[in-house]
Design a protein around this motif. Structure first.
Motif, short mmCIF file in Angstrom:
data_model
loop_
_atom_site.label_atom_id
_atom_site.label_comp_id
_atom_site.label_asym_id
_atom_site.label_seq_id
_atom_site.Cartn_x
_atom_site.Cartn_y
_atom_site.Cartn_z
N PRO A 1 0.83 -1.22 0.00
CA PRO A 1 0.00 0.00 0.00
C PRO A 1 0.85 1.26 0.00
O PRO A 1 2.03 1.23 0.39
CB PRO A 1 -0.80 -0.12 1.29
CG PRO A 1 -0.03 -1.04 2.16
CD PRO A 1 0.68 -1.99 1.25
N ASP A 2 0.26 2.35 -0.46
CA ASP A 2 0.95 3.64 -0.43
C ASP A 2 1.18 4.03 1.03
O ASP A 2 0.23 4.17 1.82
CB ASP A 2 0.08 4.69 -1.13
CG ASP A 2 0.77 6.05 -1.20
OD1 ASP A 2 1.91 6.17 -0.70
OD2 ASP A 2 0.15 6.99 -1.73
N LEU A 3 2.43 4.18 1.39
CA LEU A 3 2.77 4.44 2.79
C LEU A 3 2.80 5.93 3.12
O LEU A 3 3.03 6.31 4.27
CB LEU A 3 4.13 3.81 3.12
CG LEU A 3 4.22 2.29 2.88
CD1 LEU A 3 5.62 1.78 3.16
CD2 LEU A 3 3.20 1.54 3.72
N GLY A 4 2.60 6.77 2.11
CA GLY A 4 2.52 8.21 2.34
C GLY A 4 3.78 8.78 2.98
O GLY A 4 3.71 9.74 3.75
N GLY A 5 4.92 8.20 2.64
CA GLY A 5 6.18 8.71 3.16
C GLY A 5 6.52 8.21 4.55
O GLY A 5 7.62 8.44 5.06
N LYS A 6 5.60 7.49 5.20
CA LYS A 6 5.85 6.95 6.54
C LYS A 6 6.23 5.48 6.43
O LYS A 6 5.79 4.78 5.52
CB LYS A 6 4.61 7.12 7.42
CG LYS A 6 4.21 8.57 7.66
CD LYS A 6 2.97 8.64 8.53
CE LYS A 6 2.56 10.10 8.78
NZ LYS A 6 1.31 10.17 9.61
N VAL A 7 7.04 5.01 7.36
CA VAL A 7 7.46 3.61 7.37
C VAL A 7 6.86 2.94 8.61
O VAL A 7 7.34 3.13 9.73
CB VAL A 7 9.00 3.48 7.39
CG1 VAL A 7 9.40 2.00 7.40
CG2 VAL A 7 9.61 4.17 6.17
N PRO A 8 5.77 2.16 8.43
CA PRO A 8 5.14 1.51 9.59
C PRO A 8 6.01 0.37 10.12
O PRO A 8 6.94 -0.09 9.46
CB PRO A 8 3.83 0.98 9.01
CG PRO A 8 4.14 0.73 7.57
CD PRO A 8 5.10 1.82 7.16
#
Length: 359
Positions: A245-252
């Motif tokens: 999925p698109d992580l929106g610049g964040k790394v879960p």
């Protein structure tokens, strides 16, 4: 075709040493299917399995440019990503399966990414086992590496207990068998290798040709000691988006798990073992259990008291269905002897197998 019922033991019985010699012979002996199912495994196993096998679909759906970042051609594609490099029965390349190979040297030393080279086995002569791991970048598959390491360690922990039971049998039945030999091999080896597998949905033109015995994985024997296996996870990749999925610049910390089908839509799909009469039988592994198959090294170590098993994987003749699983090949260090009579080392033995199986 027949479905076989493998021998089942509990983790508690393995820990207490309460496994009879008759049970081991029924599981691994000359007339066996060469497979043992371990139930009542640690409580974290089912979620860890679901998490890791979801990563197999995420990985399999990355781009070719992404794959290049964790592919190692010099290591004969036996470290990092591999696709289309294994021979099928007809000699063709296996295009329907993607694999991610990991050296499990971290089990004996968290700082190691591979076994240490030696004078007899230098890196340039044996990169298949000595090249360092090629992990995908963290931002590409967040949480993948720690999930893989945890699952592999849990399976090896269990393999150590299975090996201990095998040793008790071998010490009594085989003259000159070194005490605790197999347990020591499994526990101390830095060449154990894991393989995360993503079997791609079968193309419609392949399904139209009809079923083949080994259209996902050719009939073969594993060449290690004990192969730890999870049950397969089937994913409908038409109705479920298996792309990262698109992580929106964040790394879960972790990627979300994917929805798992209750089973394969094609009942013939999955693991098939050739019984000792050469008849293929299907074996199903429960989701909350770990299976262990015998390999050729175990057969050599035990002088044939335990036999390696021929097996294959059949594709799912159902549109859009992928199959994910994990195999952990516990095997000796490269300089360990695996034939106590002929004094053949595992490195010498493995080199010939690898040359035969790769394209």
């Amino acid at each position: 075709m027949a479905t076989a019922q493998p021998v089942v033991v509990s983790l508690a019985d393995l820990k207490s040493g309460n496994i009879s010699f008759e049970t081991l012979q029924e599981a691994f002996g000359p007339d066996s299917l060469g497979i043992l199912i371990v139930k009542d495994v640690p409580a974290e196993f089912p979620q860890l399995r679901h998490q890791l096998l979801s990563y197999a679909s995420y990985m399999g759906n990355l781009s070719e440019a992404d794959f290049e970042k964790f592919t190692n051609e010099a290591a004969k594609y036996l470290v990092g990503w591999s696709k289309g490099k294994e021979k099928l029965k007809d000699g063709s390349a296996d295009e329907y399966k993607g694999s991610f190979y990991v050296n499990c040297a971290f089990y004996v030393d968290p700082t190691l990414e591979a076994a240490k080279p030696t004078e007899k086995f230098p890196l340039d002569k044996f990169p298949e086992y000595l090249a360092p791991n090629s992990w995908p970048p963290k931002e590409m598959l967040p949480g993948f590496r720690p999930t893989m390491e945890k699952m592999c360690s849990l399976i090896i922990d269990t393999a150590v207990l299975v090996a201990r039971a095998c040793d008790k049998f071998a010490e009594k039945e085989i003259a000159g068998y070194p005490p605790a030999y197999l347990e020591s091999v499994v526990k101390s080896s830095s060449t154990t290798k894991a393989r995360l597998l993503h079997y791609y949905p079968m193309p419609e033109e392949v399904m139209a040709k009809g079923q083949a015995e080994d259209n996902w994985c050719a009939v073969h024997k594993d060449h290690g000691c004990l192969t730890g296996l999870t049950s397969a996870m089937f994913v409908d990749e038409i109705n479920i988006d298996a792309k990262v999925p698109d992580l929106g610049g964040k790394v879960p910390e972790l990627l979300p798990t994917l929805e798992e089908l209750p089973g394969s839509p094609d009942p013939q799909a999955g693991l098939w073992i050739k019984d000792r009469k050469g008849v293929p039988v299907q074996v199903k592994i429960p989701r909350d259990c770990i299976a262990f198959q015998t390999g050729e090294t175990l057969e050599r170590i035990t002088g044939g008291k335990f036999k390696a098993v021929e097996h294959s994987v059949r594709g799912a003749y159902a549109k859009g269905i992928a199959r994910n699983t994990l195999a952990v090949f516990t095997q000796p260090n490269l300089e360990d002897e695996v034939d106590l009579d002929q004094h053949i080392t595992f490195g010498e033995f493995a080199r010939g197998i690898i040359a035969k199986n790769t394209v």
